[in-house]
Design a protein around this motif. Sequence first.
Motif, short mmCIF file in Angstrom:
data_model
loop_
_atom_site.label_atom_id
_atom_site.label_comp_id
_atom_site.label_asym_id
_atom_site.label_seq_id
_atom_site.Cartn_x
_atom_site.Cartn_y
_atom_site.Cartn_z
N GLY A 227 24.32 -22.09 -15.69
CA GLY A 227 24.53 -23.53 -15.49
C GLY A 227 25.20 -23.73 -14.15
O GLY A 227 25.67 -22.77 -13.53
N PRO A 228 25.23 -24.99 -13.67
CA PRO A 228 25.77 -25.28 -12.35
C PRO A 228 27.08 -24.56 -12.06
O PRO A 228 28.02 -24.59 -12.87
CB PRO A 228 25.95 -26.80 -12.38
CG PRO A 228 24.85 -27.27 -13.28
CD PRO A 228 24.70 -26.19 -14.32
N SER A 229 27.08 -23.85 -10.92
CA SER A 229 28.26 -23.10 -10.44
C SER A 229 28.66 -21.93 -11.31
O SER A 229 29.72 -21.33 -11.10
CB SER A 229 29.46 -24.03 -10.26
OG SER A 229 29.15 -25.05 -9.36
N GLN A 230 27.83 -21.58 -12.31
CA GLN A 230 28.20 -20.47 -13.18
C GLN A 230 27.12 -19.39 -13.19
O GLN A 230 25.96 -19.67 -13.39
CB GLN A 230 28.38 -20.97 -14.61
CG GLN A 230 29.49 -22.00 -14.75
CD GLN A 230 29.51 -22.54 -16.17
OE1 GLN A 230 29.68 -21.78 -17.11
NE2 GLN A 230 29.30 -23.83 -16.29
N VAL B 231 17.86 -27.31 -9.11
CA VAL B 231 16.50 -26.89 -9.46
C VAL B 231 16.31 -27.00 -10.97
O VAL B 231 16.56 -26.06 -11.72
CB VAL B 231 16.24 -25.44 -8.97
CG1 VAL B 231 14.81 -25.02 -9.26
CG2 VAL B 231 16.56 -25.29 -7.49
N PRO B 232 15.87 -28.16 -11.43
CA PRO B 232 15.86 -28.42 -12.88
C PRO B 232 14.93 -27.50 -13.67
O PRO B 232 15.14 -27.30 -14.87
CB PRO B 232 15.39 -29.88 -12.98
CG PRO B 232 14.85 -30.24 -11.65
CD PRO B 232 15.43 -29.31 -10.64
N THR B 233 13.91 -26.91 -13.01
CA THR B 233 13.03 -25.99 -13.74
C THR B 233 13.74 -24.71 -14.14
O THR B 233 13.26 -23.97 -14.99
CB THR B 233 11.81 -25.62 -12.87
OG1 THR B 233 12.27 -25.30 -11.55
CG2 THR B 233 10.81 -26.76 -12.80
N CYS B 234 14.88 -24.43 -13.53
CA CYS B 234 15.62 -23.20 -13.83
C CYS B 234 16.75 -23.50 -14.81
O CYS B 234 17.72 -24.18 -14.46
CB CYS B 234 16.17 -22.60 -12.53
SG CYS B 234 16.98 -21.00 -12.80
N GLN B 235 16.60 -23.01 -16.01
CA GLN B 235 17.54 -23.32 -17.09
C GLN B 235 18.60 -22.23 -17.26
O GLN B 235 18.35 -21.06 -16.93
CB GLN B 235 16.75 -23.47 -18.39
CG GLN B 235 15.88 -24.71 -18.42
CD GLN B 235 16.69 -25.99 -18.40
OE1 GLN B 235 17.59 -26.17 -19.23
NE2 GLN B 235 16.43 -26.86 -17.43
N PRO B 236 19.77 -22.60 -17.78
CA PRO B 236 20.82 -21.60 -18.05
C PRO B 236 20.26 -20.46 -18.91
O PRO B 236 19.46 -20.69 -19.82
CB PRO B 236 21.89 -22.39 -18.79
CG PRO B 236 21.72 -23.80 -18.30
CD PRO B 236 20.25 -23.96 -18.07
N LEU C 220 22.17 -22.53 -8.20
CA LEU C 220 23.57 -22.52 -8.65
C LEU C 220 24.27 -23.85 -8.43
O LEU C 220 25.28 -24.14 -9.08
CB LEU C 220 24.33 -21.38 -7.97
CG LEU C 220 23.99 -20.01 -8.60
CD1 LEU C 220 24.41 -18.87 -7.68
CD2 LEU C 220 24.69 -19.89 -9.97
N LYS C 221 23.73 -24.65 -7.52
CA LYS C 221 24.28 -26.01 -7.37
C LYS C 221 23.73 -26.94 -8.44
O LYS C 221 24.16 -28.09 -8.54
CB LYS C 221 23.91 -26.57 -5.99
CG LYS C 221 24.75 -26.03 -4.86
CD LYS C 221 24.43 -26.77 -3.56
CE LYS C 221 25.01 -26.01 -2.37
NZ LYS C 221 24.10 -26.00 -1.23
N GLY C 222 22.75 -26.45 -9.21
CA GLY C 222 22.14 -27.31 -10.23
C GLY C 222 21.01 -28.16 -9.70
O GLY C 222 20.58 -29.12 -10.33
#
Lengths: 346, 346, 346, 346
Positions: free
Chosen positions: D8-11, D49-54, D45-47
């Motif tokens: 998820g973003p930044s993680q 790219v919505p196609t890339c999920q946690p 990592l900034k969030g």
Amino acid sequence: MKALVYLGPSQKALQDRPKPEITAPSDAIVKMTKTTICGTDLHILKGDVPTCQPGRVLGHEGVGIVESCGAAVTAFKPGDRVLISCISACGKCGPCRQQMYSHCTTGGWILGNSIDGTQAEFVRIPHADTSLYPIPEGADEEALVMLSDILPTGFECGVLNGKVQPGSTVAIVGAGPIGLATLLTAQFYSPAEIIVIDLDDNRLEVAKRFGATATINSTNGKALEAVMKLTGNRGVDTAIEAVGIPATFEMCQTIIAPGGTIANIGVHGKKVELHLELLWDHNISITTRLVDTATIPLLFKTVRSHKIDPKRLITHRFKLDKILEAYDTFGNAAKTNALKVIVEAS
Amino acid sequence: MKALVYLGPSQKALQDRPKPEITAPSDAIVKMTKTTICGTDLHILKGDVPTCQPGRVLGHEGVGIVESCGAAVTAFKPGDRVLISCISACGKCGPCRQQMYSHCTTGGWILGNSIDGTQAEFVRIPHADTSLYPIPEGADEEALVMLSDILPTGFECGVLNGKVQPGSTVAIVGAGPIGLATLLTAQFYSPAEIIVIDLDDNRLEVAKRFGATATINSTNGKALEAVMKLTGNRGVDTAIEAVGIPATFEMCQTIIAPGGTIANIGVHGKKVELHLELLWDHNISITTRLVDTATIPLLFKTVRSHKIDPKRLITHRFKLDKILEAYDTFGNAAKTNALKVIVEAS
Amino acid sequence: MKALVYLGPSQKALQDRPKPEITAPSDAIVKMTKTTICGTDLHILKGDVPTCQPGRVLGHEGVGIVESCGAAVTAFKPGDRVLISCISACGKCGPCRQQMYSHCTTGGWILGNSIDGTQAEFVRIPHADTSLYPIPEGADEEALVMLSDILPTGFECGVLNGKVQPGSTVAIVGAGPIGLATLLTAQFYSPAEIIVIDLDDNRLEVAKRFGATATINSTNGKALEAVMKLTGNRGVDTAIEAVGIPATFEMCQTIIAPGGTIANIGVHGKKVELHLELLWDHNISITTRLVDTATIPLLFKTVRSHKIDPKRLITHRFKLDKILEAYDTFGNAAKTNALKVIVEAS
Amino acid sequence: MKALVYLGPSQKALQDRPKPEITAPSDAIVKMTKTTICGTDLHILKGDVPTCQPGRVLGHEGVGIVESCGAAVTAFKPGDRVLISCISACGKCGPCRQQMYSHCTTGGWILGNSIDGTQAEFVRIPHADTSLYPIPEGADEEALVMLSDILPTGFECGVLNGKVQPGSTVAIVGAGPIGLATLLTAQFYSPAEIIVIDLDDNRLEVAKRFGATATINSTNGKALEAVMKLTGNRGVDTAIEAVGIPATFEMCQTIIAPGGTIANIGVHGKKVELHLELLWDHNISITTRLVDTATIPLLFKTVRSHKIDPKRLITHRFKLDKILEAYDTFGNAAKTNALKVIVEAS
């Protein structure tokens, strides 16, 4: 199943053969509905094609219905209606990546040549995903048989290689089926003049009907003079060789304008003379090509949108069990006026 | 003025001739500073160029200073330093509009051929605005003499027509001045391999220094095998003929890979054999071209930015009154190792 | 002589003006026979074209007869019937050498803009040899008036830049005269589909007659949905903007398929939004172009060989002394259904 | 196995994950040897790219050894050393046939995005035959990691789309890793000038070392003036956007010469302004492209023949278990001067 088998020079027969089976995961078995006979099949029967050995089922054109698929086939499933390309292409090798499918390292022109072909009730198609094309609901399948080989050959080797352009002047030397297929597809680019040259007045009349702006019977040996008169002494921008003998290739060299292109389609059995002593400073190009059938999708669209009617090339129809008769008719085109014959396999 | 005059086969002399005068509003008179001798001048002296009649001042290359201009010349004025194209171009006719200046209807290669040329103290340049190029302050004029003919010839007829590309494999057949000019300009496109083939080890050594990645002495008749070994049995993407005889053009046909291009530069005096029985299905192109010098502006930029050093082609220097010596040196290249000789006219 | 003169925003008059004279050796004076009015003339009259100052004779299209020539003109002589290009080209400068005549350093679009134009009895044509085209005996001059600007504009900026191909899918946004000229010339390449989009049903009906395979009235704001339905949700290969406002350029961005080309023809007065956040990975091209009229010779040939009938664009005819009426008719196209109006100067 | 997982973003975290398995006959499992981190990974990592999920294993570049193959894989076998393309391509669909692999209907950029990627000990590669490339014996594998994404991106989206030519003038806006990869590959075509523009003097110094002929620090807002001075007020033939923000795309619009091309490489998150009111008549092209990696075979050849040294882009090296450190170093390029970091997986 019934199949037309090559038995050595001048020998062929309609035989009973075992139905083909899938041998690789990328294979498909296609139940043929319609096929046709190509000038190349006659070459094979003359013994001119050493890669084709006796016992071979001939034929490399046609449409059919997918009967079964190997495990790696993803684009087709049993029941799909398909057009068969005369060129088998793996889609993976260097030449295939460049759309030069004719030089596929495990394909190319193999159907009815080094593997069994389409003049049969069933055929095995290797590299099915990249060698078959889906036929949409409601399409005229007879017309599409012309897309297996003859139309892409005329279009790719003649029209595209010849760089036919709006307003340009084109000469097509040879008004047999392949020359006529070139004539039909050349009109996609709206050249100003298409001059067709042949020895046979019947064929030239067909050429006129198919869109030639002028025709020349070269029997009198004065084709050069006639072309120069038609072109204001300039010659043609594109000269397309659609016969395959030295005399016609030499004619192309005499009628080509500076900056022009000679596009060879003909299957040549002998070397030819190239007059570099005249042409070295004429800024011309000469191209050769075995059809890649890379333009089948494009041609599909032109057929569907009525930019071309491939059925104009079809003159006769036969059932598969009359295929020997079909060969006779096609082989005696001078008498029968045959262009392309449809053979119905089912 | 002093001028090198062709007097018929094998005859030439340094003579006193009247200074040329403006005869059309688009003419310019150029005072020559440096000129050179071309292989074509030797052809003329053999009597091989019927358009060039005895009494003609030879030479079609060089740099100089504009002496006077006709009323219609707008791009140049007296005192301008200029490069002379070997091709005179009106800029108006059909071929000129397509940048096919070599086929200009009132120009083309006429300098030192059908009109007096540049191996003299002065020369009349027709169509001056489109046949001269300005030399910027501080440019090395000796280097620019190579842009009149030899570099655009190698680049246009060999490299551009041959479609040399990054990563591609190129063979240059012939390591004379024109083959070497092709070698230098081929490197603009970063091909992976440039194989140079010749009979002369000295020239092949020069080729190595000029950037050939491999050289083949074909004296033993095994050039084909050597090329196939170097290319993993694939052949070359581009084969450039830079000799002008049947044997070298046939070699190009044997080493060309499917999909490749044979670019002819050589001036041929005889027809050649074209093996269409082998090549009809190889998807190749063959090109011919008389240099158009359309790339002189481009080449100017590559020289100015040090992408190429044309002076590497210059091996000897002479004053105009020693031009007969210059001809001897250039004509005996096998002994003298001459590539291009500079003749200083003033 | 009589001439239509621009007098400042919204002001024009038919005035008596002195006959133009040759001012440079490359000039010709042409006696106008037929001219026409362009949408750009209306732009000038709105005050949108600052290079065009009050006092200017308008007009940049037409055919006529050469009255006199400067000393450097070699391609024409008094009495020759000629077509006038809307673009004046010296044929010598860098852009002209690249056939980018629109950016000629001493020409470009200057007629009826920065120098006096063709809506008059006589006009001075600079760079005559490369800005006029000979009209062959027996040609229909009215048809050829369409080759001065509108047909090359549609063809070069729309069709060629848009890479229209056999079998491809094209959308033309805007069915005014320029969109219709694009529609006519797009058919040189036999695209499978040509979708024309406009707000005016009358114009869309004309488009249907001129060869559109589908038309969309975008008044309801649902053009995107309609295009996607027509193209199986894929979008078009070529989107041609023929209006010149942000809304239509944005529509082109929504309907373009991956790998496609947006060819702008419209004259834009404002910046537009480019949705790179959506398009950066769509492998598209966007092109702009001021017509170069480099294709006039090609278009000539297509007219002569009946591949296109430019007269279909002509709806009204006037004498030069009724040119104000002609402007009214052309300016009120929504009411008059005017496309192109012919103004007969003599 | 160890894998760098997006949470998820930044993680992100280095986690233990099950080894991937073959799920389709065309899959291969590759044991990674070397991978790297891309600017796009930072975007994820900034969030952005919505196609890339946690839960996703990141990474789309690298080299490795084939561990196992599905039944339909014919080009590779276990033990083969391979280069992984960042783009997965089926080789069969419409876009793949056109070498527009980025728009493959069942592939494209999916690795480390919608399926698990290469920053792990093992990775599953779909469509292995057309998404992997064999590494020849003795090749430098570290260098080849640059061929997965960054070099083809610079070359295809920047250099090829931008039509860089011998003697031409190029500006590259942005001297990050992708701008520098563009700079390296632009030199394949011997442009006369390559001007690199950035805000960071360190990067500009690297650009100088990598072949820029001029550099401009645009911090002072005067880049336009500087470019115009360098180009004699003409602008550049090719402007390459390698940043991805409105300001740099607008700069490209101001520096492009008539007839030139703006090639966008940058990943844009916002719309930009396009100044059609200025550019409509400038005869320019604008291109966008997601890398297709169609040129990997070509780039291979340029590396093998030493036309380019991709290792110049590598500044740091880490083991896979230190990949979080590698991310820190790459993410703080301004401080660390990192260009590309190599992560050794085994």
